[in-house]
Design an enzyme around this catalytic site. Sequence first.
Site, PDB file in Angstrom:
ATOM      1  N   GLY A  10       0.876  -1.177   0.000  1.00  0.00           N
ATOM      2  CA  GLY A  10       0.000   0.000   0.000  1.00  0.00           C
ATOM      3  C   GLY A  10       0.908   1.220   0.000  1.00  0.00           C
ATOM      4  N   GLY A  12      -0.111   4.454  -0.360  1.00  0.00           N
ATOM      5  CA  GLY A  12      -0.969   5.636  -0.247  1.00  0.00           C
ATOM      6  C   GLY A  12      -0.418   6.592   0.789  1.00  0.00           C
ATOM      7  N   GLY A  15       1.373   4.578   3.612  1.00  0.00           N
ATOM      8  CA  GLY A  15       2.520   3.874   3.025  1.00  0.00           C
ATOM      9  C   GLY A  15       3.664   4.822   2.707  1.00  0.00           C
ATOM     10  N   ASP A  34       2.259  -1.419  -4.562  1.00  0.00           N
ATOM     11  CA  ASP A  34       0.859  -1.003  -4.696  1.00  0.00           C
ATOM     12  C   ASP A  34       0.304  -1.625  -5.981  1.00  0.00           C
ATOM     13  OD1 ASP A  34      -0.722   1.626  -3.247  1.00  0.00           O
ATOM     14  OD2 ASP A  34      -1.588   0.876  -5.114  1.00  0.00           O
ATOM     15  N   ARG A  83     -11.889   5.344   5.209  1.00  0.00           N
ATOM     16  CA  ARG A  83     -13.302   5.766   5.228  1.00  0.00           C
ATOM     17  C   ARG A  83     -13.436   7.254   4.870  1.00  0.00           C
ATOM     18  NH1 ARG A  83     -15.188   6.576  11.555  1.00  0.00           N
ATOM     19  NH2 ARG A  83     -13.095   6.670  12.459  1.00  0.00           N
ATOM     20  N   ARG A  89     -15.532   2.632  10.420  1.00  0.00           N
ATOM     21  CA  ARG A  89     -14.441   1.777   9.915  1.00  0.00           C
ATOM     22  C   ARG A  89     -15.012   0.441   9.434  1.00  0.00           C
ATOM     23  NH1 ARG A  89     -12.470   3.914  14.821  1.00  0.00           N
ATOM     24  NH2 ARG A  89     -10.571   5.167  14.670  1.00  0.00           N
ATOM     25  N   ASN A 121      -8.052  -1.001   7.948  1.00  0.00           N
ATOM     26  CA  ASN A 121      -9.295  -1.089   8.724  1.00  0.00           C
ATOM     27  C   ASN A 121     -10.375  -1.923   8.046  1.00  0.00           C
ATOM     28  OD1 ASN A 121      -9.082   0.370  11.177  1.00  0.00           O
ATOM     29  ND2 ASN A 121      -9.010   2.302  10.035  1.00  0.00           N
ATOM     30  N   HIS A 176     -10.272  -1.557  17.669  1.00  0.00           N
ATOM     31  CA  HIS A 176     -10.031  -0.203  17.159  1.00  0.00           C
ATOM     32  C   HIS A 176     -11.312   0.344  16.534  1.00  0.00           C
ATOM     33  CE1 HIS A 176      -7.811   3.158  15.586  1.00  0.00           C
ATOM     34  NE2 HIS A 176      -8.014   2.827  14.329  1.00  0.00           N
TER      35      HIS A 176
HETATM   36  N1  LIG Z   1      -5.173   0.872  12.250  1.00  0.00           N
HETATM   37  C1  LIG Z   1      -5.198   2.181  12.349  1.00  0.00           C
HETATM   38  O1  LIG Z   1      -5.007   2.727  13.418  1.00  0.00           O
HETATM   39  C2  LIG Z   1      -5.437   3.014  11.130  1.00  0.00           C
HETATM   40  C3  LIG Z   1      -5.870   2.432   9.972  1.00  0.00           C
HETATM   41  N2  LIG Z   1      -6.054   3.174   8.830  1.00  0.00           N
HETATM   42  C4  LIG Z   1      -6.454   2.443   7.635  1.00  0.00           C
HETATM   43  O2  LIG Z   1      -5.299   2.234   6.819  1.00  0.00           O
HETATM   44  C5  LIG Z   1      -5.708   2.035   5.458  1.00  0.00           C
HETATM   45  C6  LIG Z   1      -4.850   2.879   4.533  1.00  0.00           C
HETATM   46  O3  LIG Z   1      -5.017   4.235   4.787  1.00  0.00           O
HETATM   47  P1  LIG Z   1      -4.333   5.345   3.827  1.00  0.00           P
HETATM   48  O4  LIG Z   1      -2.918   5.005   3.560  1.00  0.00           O
HETATM   49  O5  LIG Z   1      -4.662   6.664   4.394  1.00  0.00           O
HETATM   50  O6  LIG Z   1      -5.188   5.106   2.493  1.00  0.00           O
HETATM   51  P2  LIG Z   1      -4.791   5.487   0.976  1.00  0.00           P
HETATM   52  O7  LIG Z   1      -6.043   5.412   0.167  1.00  0.00           O
HETATM   53  O8  LIG Z   1      -4.010   6.742   0.961  1.00  0.00           O
HETATM   54  O9  LIG Z   1      -3.803   4.293   0.543  1.00  0.00           O
HETATM   55  C7  LIG Z   1      -4.216   2.985   0.368  1.00  0.00           C
HETATM   56  C8  LIG Z   1      -3.417   2.397  -0.769  1.00  0.00           C
HETATM   57  O10 LIG Z   1      -3.736   1.019  -0.898  1.00  0.00           O
HETATM   58  C9  LIG Z   1      -3.661   0.706  -2.268  1.00  0.00           C
HETATM   59  N3  LIG Z   1      -4.340  -0.557  -2.547  1.00  0.00           N
HETATM   60  C10 LIG Z   1      -5.661  -0.802  -2.740  1.00  0.00           C
HETATM   61  N4  LIG Z   1      -5.859  -2.102  -2.984  1.00  0.00           N
HETATM   62  C11 LIG Z   1      -4.642  -2.703  -2.938  1.00  0.00           C
HETATM   63  C12 LIG Z   1      -4.184  -4.033  -3.110  1.00  0.00           C
HETATM   64  N5  LIG Z   1      -5.036  -5.030  -3.378  1.00  0.00           N
HETATM   65  N6  LIG Z   1      -2.869  -4.281  -2.972  1.00  0.00           N
HETATM   66  C13 LIG Z   1      -1.994  -3.280  -2.719  1.00  0.00           C
HETATM   67  N7  LIG Z   1      -2.363  -1.985  -2.547  1.00  0.00           N
HETATM   68  C14 LIG Z   1      -3.668  -1.717  -2.660  1.00  0.00           C
HETATM   69  C15 LIG Z   1      -4.283   1.907  -2.961  1.00  0.00           C
HETATM   70  O11 LIG Z   1      -3.933   1.950  -4.321  1.00  0.00           O
HETATM   71  C16 LIG Z   1      -3.703   3.050  -2.135  1.00  0.00           C
HETATM   72  O12 LIG Z   1      -2.497   3.528  -2.706  1.00  0.00           O
HETATM   73  C17 LIG Z   1      -7.203   2.345   5.435  1.00  0.00           C
HETATM   74  O13 LIG Z   1      -7.944   1.143   5.476  1.00  0.00           O
HETATM   75  C18 LIG Z   1      -7.422   3.141   6.726  1.00  0.00           C
HETATM   76  O14 LIG Z   1      -8.741   3.047   7.206  1.00  0.00           O
HETATM   77  C19 LIG Z   1      -5.837   4.508   8.815  1.00  0.00           C
HETATM   78  C20 LIG Z   1      -5.409   5.159   9.966  1.00  0.00           C
HETATM   79  C21 LIG Z   1      -5.195   4.459  11.201  1.00  0.00           C
HETATM   80  O1  LIG Z   2     -10.546   6.737  11.689  1.00  0.00           O
HETATM   81  C1  LIG Z   2     -10.152   6.176  10.649  1.00  0.00           C
HETATM   82  O2  LIG Z   2     -10.887   5.827   9.729  1.00  0.00           O
HETATM   83  C2  LIG Z   2      -8.694   5.894  10.525  1.00  0.00           C
HETATM   84  C3  LIG Z   2      -8.235   5.317  11.799  1.00  0.00           C
HETATM   85  O3  LIG Z   2      -8.433   4.154  12.080  1.00  0.00           O
HETATM   86  C4  LIG Z   2      -7.752   6.244  12.809  1.00  0.00           C
HETATM   87  O4  LIG Z   2      -7.296   7.353  12.486  1.00  0.00           O
HETATM   88  O5  LIG Z   2      -7.816   5.858  13.989  1.00  0.00           O
END
Ligand SMILES: NC(=O)C1=CN([C@@H]2O[C@H](COP(=O)(O)OP(=O)(O)OC[C@H]3O[C@@H](n4cnc5c(N)ncnc54)[C@H](O)[C@@H]3O)[C@@H](O)[C@H]2O)C=CC1
Ligand SMILES: O=C([O-])CC(=O)C(=O)O
Length: 320
Positions: A10, A12, A15, A34, A83, A89, A121, A176
Site C-alpha cells: 500500500g 498511499g 505507506g 501497490d 473511510r 471503519r 481497517n 479499534h
Molecule cells: N489501524 C489504524 O489505526 C489506522 C488504519 N487506517 C487504515 O489504513 C488504510 C490505509 O489508509 P491510507 O494510507 O490513508 O489510504 P490510501 O487510500 O491513501 O492508501 C491505500 C493504498 O492502498 C492501495 N491498494 C488498494 N488495494 C490494494 C491491493 N489489493 N494491494 C496493494 N495496494 C492496494 C491503494 O492503491 C492506495 O495507494 C485504510 O484502510 C485506513 O482506514 C488509517 C489510519 C489508522
Molecule cells: O478513523 C479512521 O478511519 C482511521 C483510523 O483508524 C484512525 O485514524 O484511527
Amino acid sequence: MARKKIALIGAGNIGGTLAHIAAQKELGDIVLFDVVDGVPQGKALDLSQCGPVEGFDAKITGTNDYADIAGADVIIVTAGVPRKPGMSRDDLLGINLKVMKAVGEGIKAHAPDAFVICITNPLDAMVWALREFSGLPHEKVVGMAGVLDSARFSTFLAQEFGVSIRDVNTFVLGGHGDTMVPVVQYSTVNGIPVPDLVKMGLSTQEKIDAIVTRTRGGGGEIVGLLKTGSAFYAPAASGIAMAEAYLNDQKRILPVAAYVSGEYGVDGLYVGVPAVIGAGGVEKIVEIELDEEAKGNLQVSVDAVKELLVACKGIDESLA
Ligand SMILES: NC(=O)C1=CN([C@@H]2O[C@H](COP(=O)(O)OP(=O)(O)OC[C@H]3O[C@@H](n4cnc5c(N)ncnc54)[C@H](O)[C@@H]3O)[C@@H](O)[C@H]2O)C=CC1
Ligand SMILES: O=C([O-])CC(=O)C(=O)O
C-alpha cells in the site's frame, strides 16, 4: 551486516509516510508495493531524492510485483481504502477483506518469514483475516491501533495537565472502533496515576471522561476535518515504533492487536492488549488487572470484534 528489508504494502498516505520515516531512521532498504501502476515507483523516486537532503542511506524502490518483497524482514500493510465522513471503519470490511486476501497470498508466497504489521481497517478483523490468508504464525502477525489510540489519549492528557508529552503514559485496549477502552486506571504522568491527579485537584472526572470520549472518536474527528481520507502521520509513526521494537529486539510493552488464546478471558481472535514486542514478534501478552468498569468495556469491545469476524466468514467461505 546486510541492511534489513522493509516492505510496505500500500503506497498511499500511510505507506508513503511510513517509507519516509523508515528511511529517515535508516531502518533498512524499503520496497513500496501497490496495485496502481506508477504510484509506488513515483513515490519511491521522490523519497529517494530526500536522501541527499536529509542524509540517509536507504534504497527505496517501488513495485507492482509481489516477487519484489522476497526476503522482507518487516512488512507493513496499509493496502485498501480509508473511510469518508459519515462512514464507520466497519463499513470498509467487504472491500478491504478482498484486499487482505490478495496481500495475504502475496506474503505467503514471497515473504513467509517476515514480521507483519497490519494497519488496514477495520483493524481487528483485517489483521485476523490477513493472518488466516497468509498462514504465518500468530506471533508474527500483529495489528497497529493501540499505539495510535494511546498516543491520542496521551496527547489530550498532556494538554489537559499542561505537562510534557514525554511524561504521559497510557494504554488503550480492545478493538479499534468506537468501543475501544482507554484505561484511565493505568494512565500516568511520570508514574502518578491519573485518578490520583484528579484527587489532587489537577483535573476533574468530567474532563477526564470527555478526554476518554474524544480519544474513542479520535480517528473520526480527523476524518471529519480532512473530508477525504483519514489520519496518516501518527498512524505511520505508530507502525514504525512497532517495526523498530521487532527489528531492534526492544522488548517494548505496547498496546497492539495481538492474537489472544485465553488471555483476558478471550480466545481465538485479535484484539488490542498490552504485549511484549521483540525479535520473536509478539513474545508475550501482558495480562493487567482491570477494574470492573474496564473489564465490562473490554467485553463490549471484544463482542464487537466477534461480530466482524462473523461478517468476514459470511463473505469469504475459506475463512469459515
Ligand atoms: N489501524 C489504524 O489505526 C489506522 C488504519 N487506517 C487504515 O489504513 C488504510 C490505509 O489508509 P491510507 O494510507 O490513508 O489510504 P490510501 O487510500 O491513501 O492508501 C491505500 C493504498 O492502498 C492501495 N491498494 C488498494 N488495494 C490494494 C491491493 N489489493 N494491494 C496493494 N495496494 C492496494 C491503494 O492503491 C492506495 O495507494 C485504510 O484502510 C485506513 O482506514 C488509517 C489510519 C489508522
Ligand atoms: O478513523 C479512521 O478511519 C482511521 C483510523 O483508524 C484512525 O485514524 O484511527
